[in-house]
Scaffold this motif. Structure first.
Motif, PDB file in Angstrom:
ATOM      1  N   ARG A 530      -6.788  79.103 -59.051  1.00  0.00           N
ATOM      2  CA  ARG A 530      -7.029  77.744 -59.555  1.00  0.00           C
ATOM      3  C   ARG A 530      -8.257  77.091 -58.938  1.00  0.00           C
ATOM      4  O   ARG A 530      -8.840  76.189 -59.529  1.00  0.00           O
ATOM      5  CB  ARG A 530      -5.798  76.862 -59.346  1.00  0.00           C
ATOM      6  CG  ARG A 530      -5.311  76.751 -57.911  1.00  0.00           C
ATOM      7  CD  ARG A 530      -3.985  76.002 -57.862  1.00  0.00           C
ATOM      8  NE  ARG A 530      -3.426  75.944 -56.525  1.00  0.00           N
ATOM      9  CZ  ARG A 530      -2.635  76.889 -56.014  1.00  0.00           C
ATOM     10  NH1 ARG A 530      -2.329  77.964 -56.752  1.00  0.00           N
ATOM     11  NH2 ARG A 530      -2.152  76.787 -54.809  1.00  0.00           N
ATOM     12  N   CYS A 538      -9.434  73.305 -67.008  1.00  0.00           N
ATOM     13  CA  CYS A 538      -8.138  72.751 -66.585  1.00  0.00           C
ATOM     14  C   CYS A 538      -7.473  72.020 -67.750  1.00  0.00           C
ATOM     15  O   CYS A 538      -6.258  72.170 -67.980  1.00  0.00           O
ATOM     16  CB  CYS A 538      -8.323  71.798 -65.401  1.00  0.00           C
ATOM     17  SG  CYS A 538      -8.650  72.614 -63.822  1.00  0.00           S
ATOM     18  N   LYS A 542      -3.948  73.156 -69.648  1.00  0.00           N
ATOM     19  CA  LYS A 542      -2.823  72.227 -69.788  1.00  0.00           C
ATOM     20  C   LYS A 542      -2.348  72.158 -71.239  1.00  0.00           C
ATOM     21  O   LYS A 542      -1.141  72.184 -71.521  1.00  0.00           O
ATOM     22  CB  LYS A 542      -3.229  70.845 -69.291  1.00  0.00           C
ATOM     23  CG  LYS A 542      -2.113  69.818 -69.333  1.00  0.00           C
ATOM     24  CD  LYS A 542      -2.589  68.482 -68.765  1.00  0.00           C
ATOM     25  CE  LYS A 542      -1.464  67.443 -68.801  1.00  0.00           C
ATOM     26  NZ  LYS A 542      -1.920  66.147 -68.236  1.00  0.00           N
ATOM     27  N   ILE A 564      -2.748  72.473 -62.897  1.00  0.00           N
ATOM     28  CA  ILE A 564      -3.982  72.963 -62.279  1.00  0.00           C
ATOM     29  C   ILE A 564      -5.033  71.864 -62.395  1.00  0.00           C
ATOM     30  O   ILE A 564      -5.306  71.367 -63.492  1.00  0.00           O
ATOM     31  CB  ILE A 564      -4.469  74.252 -62.961  1.00  0.00           C
ATOM     32  CG1 ILE A 564      -3.445  75.368 -62.771  1.00  0.00           C
ATOM     33  CG2 ILE A 564      -5.827  74.674 -62.394  1.00  0.00           C
ATOM     34  CD1 ILE A 564      -3.812  76.665 -63.476  1.00  0.00           C
TER      35      ILE A 564
END
Length: 576
Positions: A530, A538, A542, A564
């Motif tokens: 990450r 990111c 998601k 993350i």
């Protein structure tokens, strides 16, 4: 609803997930040099005759070993025929128990051999004693990267006096873990309830006791109390002084042990108070002599010991509640505050070289070799030390002249590092190893990267390297033996690897019925990496996760992952 082609019992996917997660947890403490690439699978051999069951089952369902392990029973029969050390029992119940145990051991070894053959030479394989679940004899199989596994100090012998022994602390901890797996499999509906495995510290204590038992067996005793005794001795003080000294473990009359004082009445090693008192007589080349059960004198090693004998061990007491078990100059295990561990190398030269080339791109090979030698010398100091490397060291020495002792520039050699670091403050050198100042009080602004649990050297190095203009490196040696290189750069990874993971997650999100195992594999990889993920990715991750998770309504057991977020320390230099 997910169906299982290789069905043994209803909670087998849950148990496999739990067992692999536990293995990754306890083995993470061994991955300070290389990734062990931990993988766990379940292999079951049908024992009850049933037409509606497959003869061999493997979990996970998409394992590369599916339908390729049919020769396990034949391997077990071969092992039975070739076993020349079988015992015969006259009592029927004793004979029955012995035969059952041997049958399980043959099957355990056969599973290990079959999986190892399919895994190839780059994989080390371990298996638990099979346990009956749902009509199958089920073994938990652990696979590790062989090159990483073999880097740890180890003995060559796995059996001594017909007694299986652990060849290393890592092996000992793996044995304890596999015992836990067998114990968990013996419970009703294994995998239904998470937990049950011992915590990591207890697992390490079991491994510590096991590797100490290896030493006891090697010197002629089947079972000892060495770990508990040595740990207790290290925790006791004598006249307010911490434990310091050495115990030699060997059989009496060993050709490489020369007794100086022989006790008429040997002291049981479990008599820790008296043993601690006698430890004060060691030092100056002298050691207490122990045969694994009793302390019988004071003496010293003599001659040239052949490490292939594996029958002479040393226990070195380092400080209060700190000691090591050694063999042939290698440290097999260290125990701190009652918790055994695998000692980390004080200075990782390969990582230092990599970081130095990234921080100082113009550094020449000869200068880097010299820096590595100097840093290695600083890492070996018993007292604390702080070494700062700066390309413009002469100019930096002028800037810090009011809080440093400037010196005429000279080429630093390894044998003077001890003297230069004996006073408070940092030693300032150039990338070519030329010293320009000693006793330097470093400046810098307060940093969120500081650690209040660490000392002033470490935190001043964090402040300094994070505040000054231009590239800098600082090597911090603490009095407890900890060595830190600041900044501690994350390793570089290929940009293509990150792109491939994102492509895989997009493909999973496009599936009407996502593959839960495929999803877990890619999200787990992204979580481990990450640090390298930028803000745009990111946000995409998601979104894709939310799409997949909304379609996993029929999955009974799921791994929950955190969000993350982008790391402020990440930049493109970390991607190759």
């Amino acid at each position: 609803m997910e169906s299982l082609k290789h069905f043994m019992w209803g909670y087998q996917p849950h148990f496999q997930t739990m067992a692999e997660a536990r293995a990754k947890d306890f083995l993470a403490h061994f991955e300070f040099e290389s990734n062990l690439h931990v993988q766990v699978c379940l292999v079951g051999v049908l024992e009850d005759e049933r037409d509606d069951r497959l003869p061999i089952c493997v979990e996970p369902q998409d394992s590369k070993y599916q339908d390729r392990l049919g020769d396990i029973p034949a391997i077990a029969r071969r092992l039975r025929r070739c076993d020349e050390d079988r015992l015969r029992h006259s009592h029927p119940s004793a004979a029955e128990r012995y035969e059952r145990r041997k049958h399980l051991e043959y099957l355990q070894q056969a599973i290990r051999e079959a999986v190892a053959t399919l895994s190839g030479d780059d994989c080390s394989v371990f298996s638990s004693l099979p346990t009956k679940v749902g009509g199958y004899l089920v073994s938990c199989v652990l696979r590790l990267d062989r090159s990483a596994y073999e880097k740890f100090p180890r003995l060559e012998k796995h059996v001594v006096a017909r007694t299986p022994v652990a060849a290393s602390f890592l092996d000992a901890v793996i044995d304890e873990y596999l015992r836990d797996c067998s114990a968990e499999l013996s419970k009703p509906d294994p995998g239904m309830n998470f937990g049950g495995f011992r915590d990591i510290e207890e697992l390490y204590r079991g491994g510590g006791a096991r590797i100490c038992d290896t030493a006891a067996v090697a010197v002629g005793h089947i079972q000892g109390v060495c770990f508990r005794a040595f740990d207790r001795i290290s925790s006791l003080k004598h006249e307010r002084g911490s434990a310091s000294g050495r115990i030699i473990l060997s059989e009496r009359g060993h050709p490489n042990v020369d007794p100086i004082v022989v006790l008429r009445d040997p002291i049981p090693v479990g008599n820790t108070r008296q043993a601690r008192k006698l430890l004060e007589t060691s030092g100056g080349g002298r050691s207490l002599l122990c045969d694994g059960v009793r302390i019988y004198g004071v003496g010293k090693t003599t001659g040239s010991y052949d490490p292939s004998r594996e029958d002479l061990f040393e226990v070195e007491f380092l400080d209060h509640h700190a000691w090591e078990l050694r063999h042939g100059g290698a440290t097999l295990m260290r125990s701190i505050d009652g918790i055994p561990c695998q000692p980390k190398p004080p200075y990782r030269e390969r990582k230092f070289r990599s970081d130095a080339r990234r921080i100082f791109p113009e550094i020449e090979d000869e200068s880097l070799d010299r820096l590595c030698r100097l840093v290695g010398a600083a890492a070996r100091q018993r007292h604390g030390a702080l070494l700062v490397v700066a390309p413009e060291a002469e100019r930096e020495a002028e800037r810090l002249a009011g809080q440093a002792t400037r010196v005429e520039p000279f080429q630093v050699e390894e044998d003077v590092i001890d003297a230069l670091t004996a006073i408070d403050g940092a030693v300032l050198i150039s990338t070519s190893g030329v010293c320009h100042a000693i006793g330097v009080v470093l400046d810098g602004l307060a940093s969120q990267l500081g650690d209040p649990a660490r000392g002033s050297r470490y935190n001043s190095a964090i402040r300094y390297t994070g505040s000054v203009d231009g590239p800098r490196m600082a090597v911090v040696t603490s009095e407890d033996g900890t060595v830190d290189v600041v900044p501690d750069l994350k390793p570089q990874i290929p940009r293509a690897a990150l792109d491939e993971a994102l492509v895989e997650l997009r493909a999973v999100a496009d599936e009407p019925q996502p593959d839960i195992r495929r999803f877990n594999n890619v999200v787990s990889w992204l979580h481990r990496h990450r640090f390298y993920i930028n803000a745009d990715h990111c946000d995409e991750i998601k979104l894709l996760r939310s799409i997949v998770e909304s379609r996993l309504t029929d999955v009974r057991c799921r791994i929950v992952y955190g969000e993350i977020a982008p790391d402020p320390g990440m930049d493109d230099s970390y991607l190759t």
